[in-house]
Every structure is written in structure tokens, then in C-alpha cells.
Design a protein around this motif. Sequence first.
Motif, mmCIF file in Angstrom:
data_model
loop_
_atom_site.group_PDB
_atom_site.id
_atom_site.type_symbol
_atom_site.label_atom_id
_atom_site.label_comp_id
_atom_site.label_asym_id
_atom_site.label_seq_id
_atom_site.Cartn_x
_atom_site.Cartn_y
_atom_site.Cartn_z
ATOM 1 N N ALA A 139 -104.287 -44.736 12.073
ATOM 2 C CA ALA A 139 -103.755 -43.322 12.215
ATOM 3 C C ALA A 139 -105.205 -42.585 12.982
ATOM 4 C CB ALA A 139 -103.551 -42.811 10.960
ATOM 5 N N GLN A 140 -106.259 -42.955 12.340
ATOM 6 C CA GLN A 140 -107.678 -42.147 12.855
ATOM 7 C C GLN A 140 -107.716 -42.638 14.236
ATOM 8 O OE1 GLN A 140 -111.252 -43.087 10.570
ATOM 9 N NE2 GLN A 140 -112.521 -41.569 11.768
ATOM 10 N N LEU A 141 -107.510 -43.891 14.727
ATOM 11 C CA LEU A 141 -107.822 -44.384 15.993
ATOM 12 C C LEU A 141 -106.855 -43.856 16.987
ATOM 13 C CD1 LEU A 141 -109.475 -46.640 17.894
ATOM 14 C CD2 LEU A 141 -107.613 -48.145 17.241
ATOM 15 N N LEU A 142 -105.549 -43.591 16.571
ATOM 16 C CA LEU A 142 -104.734 -43.007 17.584
ATOM 17 C C LEU A 142 -105.038 -41.306 17.752
ATOM 18 C CD1 LEU A 142 -101.265 -44.676 16.319
ATOM 19 C CD2 LEU A 142 -102.574 -45.040 18.205
ATOM 20 N N THR A 143 -105.387 -40.745 16.708
ATOM 21 C CA THR A 143 -105.986 -39.412 16.535
ATOM 22 C C THR A 143 -107.013 -39.312 17.551
ATOM 23 O OG1 THR A 143 -105.165 -39.075 14.535
ATOM 24 C CG2 THR A 143 -106.695 -37.459 15.330
ATOM 25 N N SER A 176 -109.130 -42.216 25.575
ATOM 26 C CA SER A 176 -109.704 -43.470 25.780
ATOM 27 C C SER A 176 -109.791 -44.312 24.470
ATOM 28 C CB SER A 176 -111.125 -43.099 26.395
ATOM 29 O OG SER A 176 -111.918 -44.461 26.351
ATOM 30 N N VAL A 177 -109.539 -45.546 24.674
ATOM 31 C CA VAL A 177 -109.671 -46.511 23.323
ATOM 32 C C VAL A 177 -111.238 -46.443 23.182
ATOM 33 C CG1 VAL A 177 -109.519 -48.786 22.404
ATOM 34 C CG2 VAL A 177 -107.594 -47.432 23.501
ATOM 35 N N LYS A 178 -111.905 -46.622 24.177
ATOM 36 C CA LYS A 178 -113.451 -47.062 24.446
ATOM 37 C C LYS A 178 -114.347 -45.659 23.601
ATOM 38 C CE LYS A 178 -117.088 -48.606 27.185
ATOM 39 N NZ LYS A 178 -117.296 -49.335 28.408
ATOM 40 N N GLU A 179 -113.802 -44.321 24.005
ATOM 41 C CA GLU A 179 -114.296 -43.385 23.438
ATOM 42 C C GLU A 179 -114.085 -43.118 21.854
ATOM 43 O OE1 GLU A 179 -114.496 -38.619 24.212
ATOM 44 O OE2 GLU A 179 -114.429 -39.933 25.973
ATOM 45 N N ALA A 180 -112.826 -43.336 21.552
ATOM 46 C CA ALA A 180 -112.334 -43.324 20.386
ATOM 47 C C ALA A 180 -112.977 -44.391 19.209
ATOM 48 C CB ALA A 180 -110.628 -43.710 20.372
ATOM 49 N N CYS A 181 -113.125 -45.453 19.793
ATOM 50 C CA CYS A 181 -113.814 -46.318 18.998
ATOM 51 C C CYS A 181 -115.487 -46.011 18.683
ATOM 52 C CB CYS A 181 -114.031 -47.906 19.679
ATOM 53 S SG CYS A 181 -112.509 -48.696 19.675
ATOM 54 N N LYS A 241 -95.022 -40.471 16.959
ATOM 55 C CA LYS A 241 -93.944 -40.175 16.059
ATOM 56 C C LYS A 241 -94.749 -40.884 14.689
ATOM 57 C CE LYS A 241 -89.826 -39.567 18.593
ATOM 58 N NZ LYS A 241 -88.401 -40.307 19.017
ATOM 59 N N MET A 242 -94.996 -42.062 14.843
ATOM 60 C CA MET A 242 -95.564 -42.793 13.691
ATOM 61 C C MET A 242 -96.778 -41.958 12.945
ATOM 62 S SD MET A 242 -94.166 -45.460 13.254
ATOM 63 C CE MET A 242 -95.431 -46.279 12.019
ATOM 64 N N LEU A 243 -97.729 -41.465 13.954
ATOM 65 C CA LEU A 243 -98.789 -40.656 13.483
ATOM 66 C C LEU A 243 -98.345 -39.377 12.909
ATOM 67 C CD1 LEU A 243 -101.795 -40.440 13.472
ATOM 68 C CD2 LEU A 243 -101.641 -39.334 15.623
ATOM 69 N N GLU A 244 -97.429 -38.412 13.488
ATOM 70 C CA GLU A 244 -97.032 -37.412 12.778
ATOM 71 C C GLU A 244 -96.158 -37.756 11.334
ATOM 72 O OE1 GLU A 244 -94.169 -35.473 15.326
ATOM 73 O OE2 GLU A 244 -95.432 -35.361 16.839
ATOM 74 N N ARG A 245 -95.524 -38.682 11.196
ATOM 75 C CA ARG A 245 -95.057 -39.189 10.064
ATOM 76 C C ARG A 245 -95.976 -39.424 9.166
ATOM 77 N NH1 ARG A 245 -90.375 -43.649 9.775
ATOM 78 N NH2 ARG A 245 -89.567 -43.427 7.698
ATOM 79 N N PHE A 246 -96.779 -40.228 9.093
ATOM 80 C CA PHE A 246 -97.954 -40.754 8.519
ATOM 81 C C PHE A 246 -98.789 -39.259 7.927
ATOM 82 C CE2 PHE A 246 -102.602 -41.613 7.711
ATOM 83 C CZ PHE A 246 -102.565 -42.485 6.959
ATOM 84 N N GLU A 247 -99.109 -38.568 9.081
ATOM 85 C CA GLU A 247 -99.986 -37.137 8.501
ATOM 86 C C GLU A 247 -98.989 -36.365 7.698
ATOM 87 O OE1 GLU A 247 -100.810 -35.754 12.392
ATOM 88 O OE2 GLU A 247 -102.660 -36.938 12.598
ATOM 89 N N SER A 248 -97.787 -36.377 7.677
ATOM 90 C CA SER A 248 -96.849 -35.530 7.023
ATOM 91 C C SER A 248 -96.860 -36.259 5.452
ATOM 92 C CB SER A 248 -95.533 -35.778 7.516
ATOM 93 O OG SER A 248 -94.611 -35.112 6.736
ATOM 94 N N MET A 249 -96.769 -37.602 5.589
ATOM 95 C CA MET A 249 -96.756 -38.190 4.059
ATOM 96 C C MET A 249 -97.952 -38.126 3.323
ATOM 97 S SD MET A 249 -94.774 -41.777 5.130
ATOM 98 C CE MET A 249 -92.973 -42.007 4.163
#
Length: 122
Positions: free
Chosen positions: A22-26, A33-38, A84-92
Motif C-alpha cells: 500500500a505504501q509503495l503504491l501510494t 516512478s517505482v525507482k523514486e517510490a523505492c 481500487k485495491m489501495l482505496e479499499r485498503f485505506e478504507s479498511m
Amino acid sequence: MLHVEVKIKICGKEQVFGPGIAQLLTNVRKSGSVKEACGRMGMSYSKGWKIVNRAEKELGIRLIERQHGGKSGGSCQVTEQGLKMLERFESMEKELEGAAAEMFQTYFPEYEAERRTEAETL
């Protein structure tokens, strides 16, 4: 933030979508960029892709759409399914935080009263 793994049902199977992905996708959503996210998360670029690839395999969906440059550090975006997965996770996770706070207030009301008194004296 309460860091717990939240189980989400997808296609009739229970899968785990935890705080790491979830943090990585955020961070990918913010940076593109995955590189910048990492880098923001203090992990290696290859470890980030391993997390993404493992999650995509387990979930059976594409979480990140590679655009220019692919895995060599180019731009990418979180897919609609990933959002959608990220929104659902954050909601939960918010629901769990609320439930944990309510439970804490129920079983430790004196602690909350002490915190209010301390805040008033500052």
C-alpha cells in the motif's frame, strides 16, 4: 497509522494486501516512478519490483502499468485495479483505527482524561 495486514476478498479467494505494498503504491501514485517510490521508502529498486511482482502474482491483477522506460526507472502509474485495491485498503485501515481507538477509550478511559489534562496545561 495502525499497521496491520488487511485481508481482502478478490475473485472468491482471500489474499493479503498489506501496508508495504500500500505504501509503495501510494508513493508510485505520487511520484510516477517505482525507482523514486523505492527511494522514498529507503529500499532498493530491485526489492520494490520484487514486492510489486509478488503482489501482482498473488492477487492475479496488474498493480502498476509501466509506461516509458519500463523497469529501468522510467515512468509508470498505478492501474485502475491497483487504485481500487489501495482505496479499499485505506478504507479498511481507517475503520480499524477507529475501532482500536474506541476500544482503547472503553478499556482505558483514565488515560484519555490524563492526556486532555496535559494538553490543557500546555
